[in-house]
Design a protein around this motif. Structure first.
Motif, PDB file in Angstrom:
ATOM      1  N   ARG A  11      23.475  31.559  41.532  1.00  0.00           N
ATOM      2  CA  ARG A  11      24.073  31.474  40.206  1.00  0.00           C
ATOM      3  C   ARG A  11      23.361  32.346  39.176  1.00  0.00           C
ATOM      4  NH1 ARG A  11      24.296  25.110  39.451  1.00  0.00           N
ATOM      5  NH2 ARG A  11      22.219  25.399  40.342  1.00  0.00           N
ATOM      6  N   SER A  16      24.573  34.676  33.571  1.00  0.00           N
ATOM      7  CA  SER A  16      25.445  34.676  34.744  1.00  0.00           C
ATOM      8  C   SER A  16      26.164  33.346  34.904  1.00  0.00           C
ATOM      9  CB  SER A  16      24.625  34.981  35.997  1.00  0.00           C
ATOM     10  OG  SER A  16      25.409  34.899  37.162  1.00  0.00           O
ATOM     11  N   GLN A  17      25.509  32.238  34.562  1.00  0.00           N
ATOM     12  CA  GLN A  17      26.128  30.928  34.690  1.00  0.00           C
ATOM     13  C   GLN A  17      27.179  30.693  33.606  1.00  0.00           C
ATOM     14  OE1 GLN A  17      23.373  27.658  35.297  1.00  0.00           O
ATOM     15  NE2 GLN A  17      21.860  29.006  36.191  1.00  0.00           N
ATOM     16  N   PHE A  20      30.015  33.208  34.474  1.00  0.00           N
ATOM     17  CA  PHE A  20      30.425  33.103  35.880  1.00  0.00           C
ATOM     18  C   PHE A  20      30.394  34.462  36.583  1.00  0.00           C
ATOM     19  CE2 PHE A  20      32.539  29.674  33.550  1.00  0.00           C
ATOM     20  CZ  PHE A  20      32.106  28.576  34.261  1.00  0.00           C
ATOM     21  N   TRP A  22      28.317  35.202  38.788  1.00  0.00           N
ATOM     22  CA  TRP A  22      27.916  34.984  40.181  1.00  0.00           C
ATOM     23  C   TRP A  22      29.127  34.863  41.117  1.00  0.00           C
ATOM     24  CZ3 TRP A  22      29.700  30.243  41.927  1.00  0.00           C
ATOM     25  CH2 TRP A  22      30.021  29.303  40.940  1.00  0.00           C
ATOM     26  N   TYR A 150      33.843  23.288  33.769  1.00  0.00           N
ATOM     27  CA  TYR A 150      33.043  23.479  34.984  1.00  0.00           C
ATOM     28  C   TYR A 150      32.107  22.281  35.189  1.00  0.00           C
ATOM     29  CZ  TYR A 150      29.442  25.345  38.080  1.00  0.00           C
ATOM     30  OH  TYR A 150      28.551  25.511  39.098  1.00  0.00           O
TER      31      TYR A 150
END
Length: 307
Positions: A11, A16-17, A20, A22, A150
């Motif tokens: 992740r 990046s989290q 998204f 990843w 999410y």
């Protein structure tokens, strides 16, 4: 799922989290080729069923010491941080949405002045500032909404993993004399349907406490911006509340009856399969087909009536 040590931090960082990033590698690879199990990322350690159930079991043992143990409280204590984080994100999304609406109203009022519109450089700067702020808030709303959902879906999946692990461990520890009283079909129905309903229920957890806040804020804004005339629309909406509550209760009864009927059908099918030699010996196929068919038609009726 196969675990890959090289993919334990798939992740990435916080950026990046949030965005998204990843998922890009997996999406591009799935677009070009068929994905295999080795292409999937490993499950994070904090989301594995073993670690989740160990945390849940500590709170559940405390609940069992009470006169009225509640599995919902144990589940909430296990995942309370994610519940609070998702709730905070949805509350922040609500605040952003309301502020954006107020800014948009001011921006429209500023631009809809006709000949009285300020066409000087300062007026253009104010209008441009309003437009930039509204566009930026739209971007933040999209990010907060995506991250919030999410988290909600993650809570649902973890809740389902805890419940299925608990059912599995209970089956392994229960005595054979008790296990014979429960059919395999009933256990399968419990894992596939009932646990899935708990996953769906988690998604609407924040609605229960957000709706009163949202209603209060909307009524206040209607009174401030529209005056008493705006209460006509609010009263019209509030008059529908008893009807919606009544319909929700009726649909809930239909879903409950459907679940009871489905359990009865699955239990009967399990008994028929176990005693198939006796059924064949006495030529009871057609009576059982008619009886199971009636139960199935009743189940389908309970399923289609709420729809």
């Amino acid at each position: 799922m196969i675990l890959h040590p090289r993919k334990t931090d798939y992740r990435g960082n916080i950026i990046s989290q949030i965005f998204f990033f990843w998922l890009e590698r997996l999406l591009f690879k799935g677009f070009k080729n068929t994905l295999t199990q080795s292409d999937l990322n490993s499950c994070p350690k904090e989301q594995r069923s073993k670690e989740l159930f160990e945390k849940f079991n500590k709170h559940w043992l405390v609940e069992l010491k009470k006169n009225d143990p509640n599995i919902k409280i144990a589940l909430f204590k296990t995942l309370y941080f994610m519940y609070l984080a998702a709730g905070a994100l949805f509350l922040f999304e609500l605040i952003l949405f309301l502020v954006q609406g107020i800014l948009l109203r001011n921006f429209i009022s500023l631009c809809a002045g006709g000949d009285n519109v300020d066409r000087s450089s300062s007026g253009w700067r104010v209008s441009l500032a309003y437009a930039c702020v509204i566009a930026t808030m739209s971007l933040f709303l999209s990010i907060v909404h995506s991250v919030g959902f999410y988290l909600i879906y993650s809570i649902g999946i973890q809740t389902r993993a805890i419940c299925i692990t608990g059912i599995f461990k209970k089956i392994l520890r229960v005595q054979q004399s008790v296990l014979h009283k429960t059919s395999i079909g009933h256990i399968i129905n419990l894992v596939s349907n009932d646990v899935f309903k708990s996953d769906q229920g988690v998604r609407y957890f924040n609605v229960f406490w957000l709706c009163p806040i949202l209603l209060t804020v909307y009524i206040t804004m209607v009174l401030v911006f529209l005056g008493p005339v705006g209460m006509i629309g609010i009263c019209y909406i509030l008059l529908h509340t008893p009807i919606q509550v009544t319909l929700a209760f009726i649909f809930g009864r239909f879903r409950y009856n459907k679940s009871v009927t489905a359990d009865k059908r699955i239990r009967l099918m399990d008994q028929v399969i176990r005693g198939m030699r006796v059924v064949k010996f006495y030529v009871w196929e057609k009576p059982f087909v008619r009886y199971i068919g009636r139960i199935r038609r009743r189940e389908v009726l309970y399923a289609y009536l709420p729809a």
